[in-house]
Design a protein around this motif. Structure first.
Motif, PDB file in Angstrom:
ATOM      1  N   CYS A  44       1.146  -4.433   7.678  1.00  0.00           N
ATOM      2  CA  CYS A  44       2.104  -3.973   8.448  1.00  0.00           C
ATOM      3  C   CYS A  44       1.805  -4.676   9.883  1.00  0.00           C
ATOM      4  O   CYS A  44       0.828  -4.869   9.961  1.00  0.00           O
ATOM      5  N   TYR A  90       2.654  -3.385  12.457  1.00  0.00           N
ATOM      6  CA  TYR A  90       2.630  -2.392  13.833  1.00  0.00           C
ATOM      7  C   TYR A  90       1.340  -2.216  14.233  1.00  0.00           C
ATOM      8  O   TYR A  90       0.672  -3.024  15.011  1.00  0.00           O
ATOM      9  N   CYS A  91       0.710  -1.008  13.886  1.00  0.00           N
ATOM     10  CA  CYS A  91      -0.449  -0.636  14.600  1.00  0.00           C
ATOM     11  C   CYS A  91      -1.841  -1.342  13.867  1.00  0.00           C
ATOM     12  O   CYS A  91      -1.827  -2.009  12.868  1.00  0.00           O
ATOM     13  N   VAL A 141      -4.190   0.223  12.573  1.00  0.00           N
ATOM     14  CA  VAL A 141      -4.763   0.619  11.215  1.00  0.00           C
ATOM     15  C   VAL A 141      -4.755  -0.462  10.336  1.00  0.00           C
ATOM     16  O   VAL A 141      -5.785  -0.542   9.497  1.00  0.00           O
ATOM     17  N   GLY A 142      -3.767  -1.579  10.149  1.00  0.00           N
ATOM     18  CA  GLY A 142      -3.717  -2.335   9.320  1.00  0.00           C
ATOM     19  C   GLY A 142      -3.433  -2.217   8.001  1.00  0.00           C
ATOM     20  O   GLY A 142      -4.261  -2.838   7.176  1.00  0.00           O
ATOM     21  N   CYS A 143      -2.473  -1.362   7.619  1.00  0.00           N
ATOM     22  CA  CYS A 143      -1.961  -1.021   6.367  1.00  0.00           C
ATOM     23  C   CYS A 143      -1.687  -2.215   5.401  1.00  0.00           C
ATOM     24  O   CYS A 143      -0.725  -2.746   5.957  1.00  0.00           O
ATOM     25  N   LEU A 155       2.011   4.750   3.606  1.00  0.00           N
ATOM     26  CA  LEU A 155       2.468   4.207   5.102  1.00  0.00           C
ATOM     27  C   LEU A 155       3.297   5.220   5.687  1.00  0.00           C
ATOM     28  O   LEU A 155       3.702   6.145   5.262  1.00  0.00           O
ATOM     29  N   CYS A 156       3.253   5.042   7.129  1.00  0.00           N
ATOM     30  CA  CYS A 156       3.810   5.985   8.016  1.00  0.00           C
ATOM     31  C   CYS A 156       5.288   5.799   8.326  1.00  0.00           C
ATOM     32  O   CYS A 156       5.715   4.868   7.581  1.00  0.00           O
ATOM     33  N   LYS A 195       6.829   4.074  10.472  1.00  0.00           N
ATOM     34  CA  LYS A 195       7.250   3.032  11.024  1.00  0.00           C
ATOM     35  C   LYS A 195       7.327   1.791   9.695  1.00  0.00           C
ATOM     36  O   LYS A 195       7.844   1.088   9.479  1.00  0.00           O
ATOM     37  N   GLY A 196       5.868   1.835   9.128  1.00  0.00           N
ATOM     38  CA  GLY A 196       5.553   1.021   8.142  1.00  0.00           C
ATOM     39  C   GLY A 196       6.615   1.229   7.073  1.00  0.00           C
ATOM     40  O   GLY A 196       6.954   0.141   6.244  1.00  0.00           O
ATOM     41  N   PRO A 205      -1.245   7.119  12.363  1.00  0.00           N
ATOM     42  CA  PRO A 205      -0.925   8.014  11.733  1.00  0.00           C
ATOM     43  C   PRO A 205      -1.555   7.997  10.216  1.00  0.00           C
ATOM     44  O   PRO A 205      -1.900   9.154   9.745  1.00  0.00           O
ATOM     45  N   ILE A 206      -1.887   6.786   9.804  1.00  0.00           N
ATOM     46  CA  ILE A 206      -2.385   6.754   8.188  1.00  0.00           C
ATOM     47  C   ILE A 206      -4.060   7.154   8.660  1.00  0.00           C
ATOM     48  O   ILE A 206      -4.518   7.671   7.546  1.00  0.00           O
TER      49      ILE A 206
HETATM   50 FE1  SF4 Z   1       1.889   0.412  10.204  1.00  0.00          FE
HETATM   51 FE2  SF4 Z   1       2.035   3.159  10.060  1.00  0.00          FE
HETATM   52 FE3  SF4 Z   1      -0.006   1.755   8.977  1.00  0.00          FE
HETATM   53 FE4  SF4 Z   1      -0.122   1.783  11.576  1.00  0.00          FE
HETATM   54  S1  SF4 Z   1      -0.233   3.429  10.238  1.00  0.00           S
HETATM   55  S2  SF4 Z   1      -0.326  -0.137  10.177  1.00  0.00           S
HETATM   56  S3  SF4 Z   1       2.193   1.738  11.860  1.00  0.00           S
HETATM   57  S4  SF4 Z   1       2.061   1.871   8.336  1.00  0.00           S
END
Ligand code: SF4
Length: 709
Positions: free
Chosen positions: A8, A10-11, A13-15, A42-43, A45-46, A181-182
């Motif tokens: 991902c 975005y943030c 967390v690195g999903c 996934l949140c 956004k992801g 979020p994750i």
């Molecule tokens: Fe992406 Fe959401 Fe995971 Fe952050 S918590 S890496 S935004 S899926």
């Protein structure tokens, strides 16, 4: 349909994500069940990433290089050769006339590690300037400095799996539920599995994260050090410190003991605005749990004393021995997907490759030898705020901005606008054509983005993951590293540098990765054993991962030995300091800014999806009911929020998440979406003396009913 594993964008967390694509179009995305950061989750956004990818989105991508001869005309399409030759000629002319420090690069925690590496080498190795800084300066530099001052290296010691082992989770300055979020879902699971686990949240606002806490300490903004010192005072008074750990593994405790003597819970309660009994309870839970884990983010970092905020919290871990064990340790959360990777390659004005320090002559000599250049310049580069101030003053004449939008995200946005206006030459390397910063570009270079790029990123827990392309780039967009290398070769030849071709020999991302790996040999983050092939077969791995290692390291400092000269961790005796801009009679409200759950940064990507506005449709100023009544305001009224630097007009919302005298405004709206200069016209550019991170979390403002005309 085909599938590609990636990460991902975005943030921090690195999903892990699995991109579904069909005939060159991204059709879906789902969580990678094998990725250790998210195990398939996934949140919001992801899980909507595919809807933001070309061609599914109405987002305006930059498709072709565009150039304008003067500021008053529109940019016109130009070939890549024409664009990069022009850029090289302009940069070379400025360097020849004014010296290498007259140019600067401002890059991004959203670039991949390979991109970052090349930009750093281009500035410090080829041109001979340390003027390369990044938007990670705005989010993580205080955490870096805090780790280095206490533990001796910029290395987060804990991992996500420590959430499953902790008995006391201390979240400070982080709305984890929205920003990570994750990770927060993992916290919820851990609490279900261990109902005795305590959750303490320190935040001036009653966020969703604070709502979930067993104990919420709603401290006044900027009073973290007083709180932590008072907690240590209580631990000492009650005999809850781990004297054996302190004696065996640390130094400097006597000086700290003297400082915290004055920080009684009653004294700190007066500074922090929370009950003394709550400080005592927090100290007890923190010190006496079997394993305490701290997670912290921008609330600590974005402060004019952010480094000492971090150090004072790490003091608590060292004093209570909560470090280097399962479920225990300080754990900074990174905001961006690759803020960590940028730190690893030394992509900031004060750093060099592999966590080396620019100020250290031996480190400069090591990097010069690795790169095959005579030297790396000793003169310090300009950090983010300094860089844009120098651009306004004329000291820096040309800026190259890649994958970031400082006209929206930097504090004191009106100053940034003046700086970009004043610059002789601005290059913007971007995937998106319509960012606030792109409007200032004399030369716009189209870059690839998520779903199109290949390389690596590092998440908050030191885990390196592959980013892989699923589809071809639209138009003539090129990879960020390739643009930088192509420019570097042309600039080097224009400057007559005979080392140019040897400095940038890369055929692909893997060649850059391999060179980066070699710079880490013997360093704290040694990843010499982590090839692309290993990442392919073994999946994402944590560093360190030296040659011959079978796996990375989940937890650091388990042996109690720290990477300092003495091998001991150092206590930092920090005192409480006021915020840079205290409230006053004219500006009586303490404003803090922060993230919403479903938006990301300046909304270049998330702002294109209607469903991501369902949670919060517009920027609302959250104000306590008492402040609304005092000003004769009703929910939904338009208000003018003004600071010493400018003003915005927004709707007001009554909220008990902030106490009287405080306000909250989401950070995502810039000039394009709000008019004027956006939210950051209000914020302060004062910065921490060690980390140079600006105090984005606090500004003094006035709030008045808006009367049109
Ligand atoms: Fe992406 Fe959401 Fe995971 Fe952050 S918590 S890496 S935004 S899926």
């Amino acid at each position: 349909m085909a599938e590609t594993k990636s990460t991902c964008c975005y943030c921090g967390v690195g999903c892990g994500v699995i991109i579904e694509h069909d005939e060159g179009v991204i059709t879906g995305v789902r969580g990678d069940p094998q990725h250790p950061a998210n195990f398939g989750r996934l949140c919001t956004k992801g899980s909507t990433l595919h809807l933001t990818a070309a061609p599914n989105t109405r987002v305006a991508r930059a498709l072709y290089p565009e150039l304008r001869a003067t500021r008053n005309e529109a940019r016109s399409r130009i070939s890549w050769d024409g664009a990069l030759d022009h850029a090289a000629e302009r940069f070379a002319a400025i360097v020849r006339e004014h010296g290498p420090d007259a140019v600067a690069f401002y890059i991004s925690g959203q670039l991949l590690t390979e991109d970052y590496y090349v930009f750093n080498k281009l500035a410090k190795g080829l041109i001979g300037t340390n003027n390369v800084d990044t938007n990670s300066r705005l989010c993580m530099s205080s955490a870096v400095a805090g780790y280095k001052q206490t533990l001796g290296a910029d290395a987060p010691p804990a991992s996500y799996e420590d959430i499953d082992h902790t008995d006391c989770l201390f979240i400070s300055g982080s709305n984890t539920a929205f920003a990570h979020p994750i990770v927060f879902r993992r916290i919820e699971d851990a609490r279900k599995a261990n109902p005795a686990m305590k959750l303490i949240v320190v935040d001036p606002r009653r966020t969703d994260t604070a709502e979930a806490a067993d104990l919420h300490l709603a401290i006044l903004p900027g009073t973290d050090i007083a709180l932590y010192n008072a907690m240590l005072h209580v631990m000492l008074w009650e005999g809850w410190v781990d004297e054996a750990y302190i004696a065996a593994h640390t130094e400097g405790f006597d000086a700290l003991r003297k400082v915290v003597r004055a920080y009684t819970p009653q004294m700190a309660a007066g500074i922090c605005g929370v009950p003394a009994a709550d400080i005592e309870r927090a100290a007890q839970w923190f010190a006496t749990s079997k394993a305490t884990l701290s997670m912290y983010c921008q609330g600590l970092n974005q402060s004019s004393h952010g480094t000492h905020n971090n150090a004072a919290l790490i003091n608590l871990h060292l004093a209570s021995g909560h470090l280097g064990r399962p479920g225990a340790g300080p754990f900074s959360l990174t905001g961006q997907p690759n803020a960590m990777g940028g730190r690893e390659v030394g992509g900031l004005a004060n750093l060099l490759s592999a966590h080396r320090d620019l100020a250290n002559p031996q480190h400069r000599a090591e990097v010069a030898a690795l790169w095959g250049v005579p030297d790396v310049p000793a003169a310090p580069g300009k950090s983010a705020v300094e860089l844009f101030r120098a651009l306004e003053s004329g000291e820096i004449k040309a800026a190259w901005i890649a994958c970031t939008n400082p006209a929206q995200s930097m504090p004191d946005a009106a100053q940034i606008a003046r700086a970009l206006d004043k610059a002789e030459f601005v290059v913007v390397q971007e995937a998106y054509a319509t960012t606030e910063t792109a409007a200032y570009a004399d030369l716009l270079l189209p870059a690839t983005t998520w779903g199109e790029k290949t390389g690596t990123v590092t998440n908050s827990e030191r885990r390196i993951s592959r980013v892989r392309p699923a589809v071809a780039a639209p138009g003539e967009a090129r990879h960020d590293w390739a643009i930088a290398v192509d420019f570097a070769r042309r600039l080097g030849h224009a400057l007559g540098n005979p080392l140019t071709d040897a400095l940038f020999p890369y055929a692909d991302e893997e060649a850059i990765w391999n060179e980066h790996r070699e710079t880490t040999r013997g360093r704290d983050l040694d990843i010499t054993g982590l090839s692309y092939a290993t990442l392919e077969t073994e999946g994402p791995q944590q560093w360190p991962f030296p040659s011959g290692a079978g796996s990375g390291k989940t937890r650091l400092y388990e042996d109690g030995v720290f990477p300092t000269e003495s091998g001991r961790a150092k206590f930092v005796a920090a005192e409480h300091l006021p915020v840079a801009e205290p409230v006053s009679a004219k500006y009586p409200i303490a404003l803090t800014t922060g993230r919403l759950r479903d938006q990301w940064h300046g909304m270049s990507r998330t702002g294109t999806l209607a469903r991501l506005f369902a949670h919060e449709a517009e920027p609302l100023l959250h104000l306590n009911q008492a402040d609304l009544e005092r000003r004769g305001l009703a929910e939904g009224d338009l208000v003018r929020v003004s600071s010493r630097r400018g003003a915005v007009i927004v709707k007001v919302a009554a909220s008990d998440s902030v106490r009287p005298g405080q306000a909250f405004l989401p950070m995502h709206w810039g000039a394009n979406t709000m008019g004027g200069y956006g939210v950051n016209v209000l914020t302060v550019s004062a910065f921490d003396p060690y980390s140079k991170q600006p105090e984005l979390k606090h500004a003094a403002v006035q709030v008045e009913k808006y009367a049109e005309g």
